[in-house]
Design a protein around this motif. Structure first.
Motif, PDB file in Angstrom:
ATOM      1  N   VAL B 175       0.859  -1.191   0.000  1.00  0.00           N
ATOM      2  CA  VAL B 175       0.000   0.000   0.000  1.00  0.00           C
ATOM      3  C   VAL B 175       0.893   1.239   0.000  1.00  0.00           C
ATOM      4  O   VAL B 175       1.813   1.338   0.809  1.00  0.00           O
ATOM      5  N   THR B 176       0.631   2.138  -0.930  1.00  0.00           N
ATOM      6  CA  THR B 176       1.369   3.402  -0.979  1.00  0.00           C
ATOM      7  C   THR B 176       0.480   4.493  -0.387  1.00  0.00           C
ATOM      8  O   THR B 176      -0.598   4.752  -0.901  1.00  0.00           O
ATOM      9  N   LEU B 177       0.938   5.092   0.697  1.00  0.00           N
ATOM     10  CA  LEU B 177       0.176   6.171   1.331  1.00  0.00           C
ATOM     11  C   LEU B 177       0.863   7.510   1.079  1.00  0.00           C
ATOM     12  O   LEU B 177       2.075   7.558   0.850  1.00  0.00           O
ATOM     13  N   GLN B 179       0.952   9.406  -1.409  1.00  0.00           N
ATOM     14  CA  GLN B 179       1.621   9.490  -2.718  1.00  0.00           C
ATOM     15  C   GLN B 179       3.102   9.090  -2.644  1.00  0.00           C
ATOM     16  O   GLN B 179       3.930   9.630  -3.367  1.00  0.00           O
ATOM     17  N   SER B 262     -10.701   5.483  -3.991  1.00  0.00           N
ATOM     18  CA  SER B 262      -9.622   6.333  -4.467  1.00  0.00           C
ATOM     19  C   SER B 262     -10.073   7.774  -4.443  1.00  0.00           C
ATOM     20  O   SER B 262     -11.211   8.099  -4.776  1.00  0.00           O
ATOM     21  N   ASP B 264      -8.449  11.925  -5.175  1.00  0.00           N
ATOM     22  CA  ASP B 264      -7.399  12.643  -5.885  1.00  0.00           C
ATOM     23  C   ASP B 264      -7.132  13.974  -5.208  1.00  0.00           C
ATOM     24  O   ASP B 264      -6.878  14.965  -5.861  1.00  0.00           O
ATOM     25  N   ASP B 551      -4.555  10.108   0.805  1.00  0.00           N
ATOM     26  CA  ASP B 551      -5.610   9.848  -0.179  1.00  0.00           C
ATOM     27  C   ASP B 551      -6.093   8.408  -0.040  1.00  0.00           C
ATOM     28  O   ASP B 551      -5.359   7.524   0.423  1.00  0.00           O
ATOM     29  N   THR B 553      -7.079   4.631  -0.869  1.00  0.00           N
ATOM     30  CA  THR B 553      -6.370   3.622  -1.664  1.00  0.00           C
ATOM     31  C   THR B 553      -7.071   2.267  -1.593  1.00  0.00           C
ATOM     32  O   THR B 553      -6.446   1.232  -1.740  1.00  0.00           O
ATOM     33  N   THR B 555      -8.100   0.879   1.017  1.00  0.00           N
ATOM     34  CA  THR B 555      -7.628   0.202   2.227  1.00  0.00           C
ATOM     35  C   THR B 555      -8.397   0.774   3.414  1.00  0.00           C
ATOM     36  O   THR B 555      -9.043   1.818   3.295  1.00  0.00           O
TER      37      THR B 555
END
Lengths: 689, 689
Positions: B175-177, B179, B262, B264, B551, B553, B555
């Protein structure tokens, strides 16, 4: 196909820096053509005689431009300008769009029920008169007084009898130039009996179909031939253009005379953002869904495909145009340039925060509140049906005709009614299955956009679905019969009140709401915007006079240019295509299938014949069918489209890439002589040489 | 219906002024929930135990959120989250979407072929590890190394055996938090045997259909019940949420735990303009046309309407969302605020013209050059067909599985393959007539957008129309048979190479071009943007730490709020609707027709029962089916939508008007007991009380 192109007066640059002749941008009125500038730029002398002859040879059709090309009323225009006439004479089992048409004698020529041929006879400047009529008034009163005075001036003008030698009727129309900087009455000679002489198959007229539309290189024989009649005989058209079948040369100076429909180059940033944020996205959504419904409908059977072909073409053209218009308005740099121009003008006006640009922005915000009601109820986007449009016209005409001419809505004045009755009388085919599709669709979208709890939606769909309501309305109406339409029209208010036609009753029941929102629009948007635009126009005039050109208004203009290609992503696009490549590019499947006559004729054809060409003329939708004229006043091409970059021309002119696209006269001769065996027609067109 | 909502970190305000707690915006991770701020704002103490219990009770479905509501794996979610399962068990002659479904015993529960139930077991911070793996590298190399390291970390994590008491399998996902500000491995317990227990008729689940979608007041019983199984028996789910059938009260503090898909909110202005100018308008055009085709197709027959219902619903939802997203991005003032924030951050970074925002803008411009190729070829927008998507997956999996795990495309790693095989194995119905529609449509649009002279278009449509090609491809494929799909999948490269299936051959022939444009995207857009975003994230972290939220994701997140309505054009929108108004609002025609069971039950029902409610929780698509939880950790509602203002939440949170919409638990009890006679189910759900 309908050319939708335009240019920006770089007012900022002009106001803020030296005046520089900018390329060949500009749609000039014939009484203000910059002949001396053209002479120095192109080395071509455009005389007063040249202008007068061309003015009297050019034709305004109901939807396009054309030109007389013989002394017997023969009219040259585009195939897509005669498509609705072809559809009128087609049916479920066969279509002139597919087969094409050639009248081998005058008796075979087919009346186009809703077509007209107008020629501009005089341009009368009434600016001072109109300004006097509105002087000192508040925005709302000025708006009413202006319309009233223009209606009076039209009536006065129409009292002139037509020239007996050429016949026709006299028609006069008010024209607003420079957003209210000038007012004119334009006087036309009109023939309202226009007949079809020739059209090729759509397969070659629009080879490449929607995928190739607004593209270049191209291979389209987008031509159609009509003839104007007066009292049952071909009109005597002393002024007509000669045709040079050699076509033009690369770099040659060429002129487009025609009727560019509308441009928005003088709109304010607030108005452009209204288009960007509200009008265009919504219109695109609705049109795209209609496209899907039409296409799926057409897959049911060959006859379904046939009857949907013409409306689908026209819809797809509109989608492509609007898509690129929206792209253009997403150019923030261009909007920033326009903002700077407005800032500069506002400073000249020294009006502070209450400047006319701010008032137009305020009107835009006001419009947001009732925009959807206006669109769906007054603009009939919620009632997308040919029969409903008849019903609206009949109901409204009955009410309006009881009023004095100057008190009427402008589209029901005495000057406007002949066009209306022509439409009502014409035996235009109406297909119930298509009506069901479009009406049900629009009712469904009205429910979506206005919401299920909107009063009109609640009332109409209280116990109906859009399908069931549409079906009930259409089966309950006899308006597909022209005689019934004319009975109601001639019967006026009593006939309308007595009618139990479902669509007449619906139209009548919508009148209070539709008229109310129109009134609101006129009070809160049109009137203050018109007054503000006049102020801006006066400031522009103070700076520039008529050294700039007005936005397009579907009135006669002349634009200079040269035959040329352009550079794209490092590649050079040559200005001419040749016949040989047409055959190489065909796939055998629509829209890339070549008609059988062309396949049969291939061996006889000169494959090196120029087919289409590009020029840097500044044109736009309404210019379709315009003659491309050389310095000697001869037709060397027939405008039918622009390249993809031309669409942003609605807002500004891209000198590097905006190109107009024409049919070369060389392919016209090749086609008429070797493919269609149309010797008599070719001789009549060529008689002028 | 799929909630697509969100919030903006007002970074500019925070950077430039004092840190102010802003309303109830924020999708917080469970390990960074601002409990003390909530305590002071709402007077509610959210303990570590509360958080752990809720975390272990919430379920991530393949497309939605849900929660366990019994110890025997019973799952409560939305009707629209089980719609694809209902469609799986429907056909041309009858549809569970229309009739609803109730399993009266466990043996009647219906397997949902592509559903999963994941529960988050652990969150492992691997930021330092990933940063070490990419340290000092150029953008492209860093991009590859990052993906490789994340794949390794996933593999390592999946080696942990699952807890034997609860069963299931262990699944780990990177998981990328923020950005790229943080990297995590999230560890889940997964059940991949999920069965349908109950769903009401779509007529009441989505009363008002598309017109009412994203509207409030509403009357939708948007609920569905599933059950997780393990080794053929109901899963033992020790952690589950109790249900309070009294529902919540106005002003009560409520929490949404779920998986927002998601947002943005941290995109740069350049990226937002890419969405505004390119992605959204194009997607809307294409979806609207599809809508028209679907609707017209559905009018052919009842069975056509039945099989198109589910894809049409989902398409219409997407259109409404994108339409409002585009509206939001036309808010120039909001973009100006974001620009100012970027300016402030760029100044902190002191990177001059080469700052990370400029590099992201540059990547956006680079993308323009191959965006359409990527979309149509790699993203398969030119090949809209379920069978083609199978073909692509089979062809690509064969090539990727021959590589070491860490060298593969991320969607074919060992961690990702179980979901892929589940999809390939599932006996999802495929309707050839719908496949023909979507594939022909997409081929036609590919020709329009890429142009008839694009190499791929030329090759595919050299002598075919979109219709004839689609028909040939579909009749030449056996991929509608799950056994054939698995034979090819298990056979790997040799089986694929030997196949003469038309779609397999097409997918294989497209691989070089599709992979090439993907590589170009990764090199020129993804890699430089990821590196720039990491730099921005570090600068944000330096200023703010984790006092802001990342943002969405898809999750697990927790969001606080209260039950409340809002003000609209001077009117107050009350937060609760009541059952009585449902009956008043019905028209008898879809989508405003009340199912017969409800009409029959009307006299037995308490018409004062609260039906739907609005809260100011900050949620978004993916949150559909999320439990609305009170301070005691009990379910008081079931999130299923937001109001129309919620859609702009993708980019920023409108505190005044953004509202989430839930089903009240009171109407769930009323429906299960009095309309559906689902006593056993009600007892199982209520057992926790």
């Amino acid at each position: 196909m309908v050319i939708r192109i335009t240019a920006l007066v770089f007012l900022g640059a002009i106001l803020l820096g030296p005046t520089v002749g900018r390329a060949d941008e500009g749609m000039w009125t014939f009484d203000n053509f910059p002949a001396s500038e053209i002479a120095s730029r192109h080395g071509v002398n455009i005389s007063r005689d040249w202008l007068e002859h061309v003015q009297r040879s050019v034709v305004r059709l109901s939807n396009c431009t054309a030109s007389y090309v013989s002394a017997n009323g023969l009219i040259l225009t585009n195939h897509h300008c005669v498509a609705s006439c072809l559809a009128e004479h087609s049916g479920r089992d066969s279509s002139l769009l597919e087969t094409g048409f050639l009248a081998t004698s005058r008796t075979e020529e087919l009346r186009c029920g809703t077509q007209i041929a107008d020629t501009l006879i005089a341009m009368i400047d009434v600016t001072a008169d109109v300004n006097a009529a509105t002087s000192g008034m508040a925005a709302g009163a000025a708006n009413d007084a202006r319309k009233k005075r223009l209606t009076e001036l039209e009536s006065d003008c129409e009292r002139t009898p037509p020239d007996p030698a050429s016949g026709g009727s006299t028609r006069c129309e008010a024209v607003t130039l420079y957003q209210g900087g000038q007012y004119y009455i334009y006087k036309y000679r009109r023939y309202d009996d226009v007949r079809l002489v020739f059209a090729p198959e759509e397969g070659i007229a629009a080879f490449g179909g929607d995928p190739d539309n607004f593209q270049f290189p191209r291979w389209c024989l987008d031509m159609g031939v009509l003839r104007a009649y007066w009292k049952g005989r071909p009109a005597r058209t002393a002024d007509f253009l000669k045709v040079d079948f050699a076509g033009p040369a690369e770099g040659e100076a060429v002129f487009v005379a025609g009727h560019p429909g509308s441009t928005d180059r003088l709109l304010t940033v607030a108005e452009l953002k209204g288009l960007r944020d509200r009008d265009l996205p919504g219109a695109l959504l609705r049109a795209s869904e209609m496209r899907g419904r039409y296409i799926q409908f057409g897959k049911q059977s060959e006859s379904a495909a046939r009857i949907v072909a013409e409306p689908l073409n026209s819809l797809e053209n509109g989608i492509k145009v609007r898509r690129k218009l929206l792209d253009a308005l997403h150019d923030d740099d261009m909007l920033a340039v326009k903002s700077a121009e407005e800032q500069a003008l506002a400073e000249r006006l020294q009006a502070g925060g209450d400047n006319p640009f701010a008032r137009i922005a305020q009107a835009q915000r006001a419009e947001d509140a009732f925009y959807l009601d206006y669109l769906f109820l007054e603009n009939m986007v919620g009632f997308n049906s040919q029969l409903f449009r008849y019903a609206r016209a009949i109901v409204r005409a009955a009410a309006e005709r009881d009023k004095p001419n100057t008190e009427r809505l402008r589209e029901y004045t005495d000057a406007a009614l002949p066009r209306l009755t022509q439409r009502l009388e014409a035996p235009t085919p109406v297909y119930p299955e298509l009506e069901q599709l479009t009406l049900s669709y629009s009712l469904e979208r009205m429910r979506e956009w206005l919401g299920p709890d909107h009063a009109v939606v609640r009332e109409l769909l209280a116990s109906d679905s859009p399908d069931s309501l549409a079906s009930r309305l259409l089966t309950g109406s006899k308006l597909s019969d022209p005689a019934e339409r004319m009975r109601l029209y001639n019967g006026g208010q009593p006939a309308v009140a007595a009618s139990d036609d479902a669509l007449i009753k619906l139209a009548a029941s919508l009148e209070p709401k539709a008229r109310a929102v129109r009134q609101q629009y006129e009070n809160e948007v049109e009137a203050p915007s018109a007054q503000a635009a006049e102020e801006i126009a006066r400031a522009r005039f103070a700076a520039l006079g008529t050294s700039v050109y007005p936005d397009a208004t579907f009135t006669l203009r002349l634009n200079p240019g040269t035959v040329q290609g352009w550079q794209e992503s490092g590649r050079t696009i040559e200005p001419f295509t040749r016949l040989s490549r047409l055959f190489e590019r065909a796939t055998g499947r629509a829209p890339f299938a070549i008609p059988q006559k062309w396949l049969d004729a291939k061996d006889r054809l000169d494959l090196n014949t120029p087919f289409n060409l590009s020029t840097n003329n500044d044109i736009v939708g309404g210019n379709s069918g315009s003659p491309l004229i050389n310095a000697r006043g001869q037709v060397v091409g027939l405008m039918f489209d622009g390249n993809i970059h031309s669409i942003s021309g609605a807002y500004w002119f891209d000198t590097d890439k905006n190109r107009a696209v024409a049919v070369d006269t060389a392919i016209i001769r090749e086609a008429l002589s070797k493919v269609y065996d149309a010797k008599a027609l070719l001789k009549e067109i060529g008689a002028g040489r």
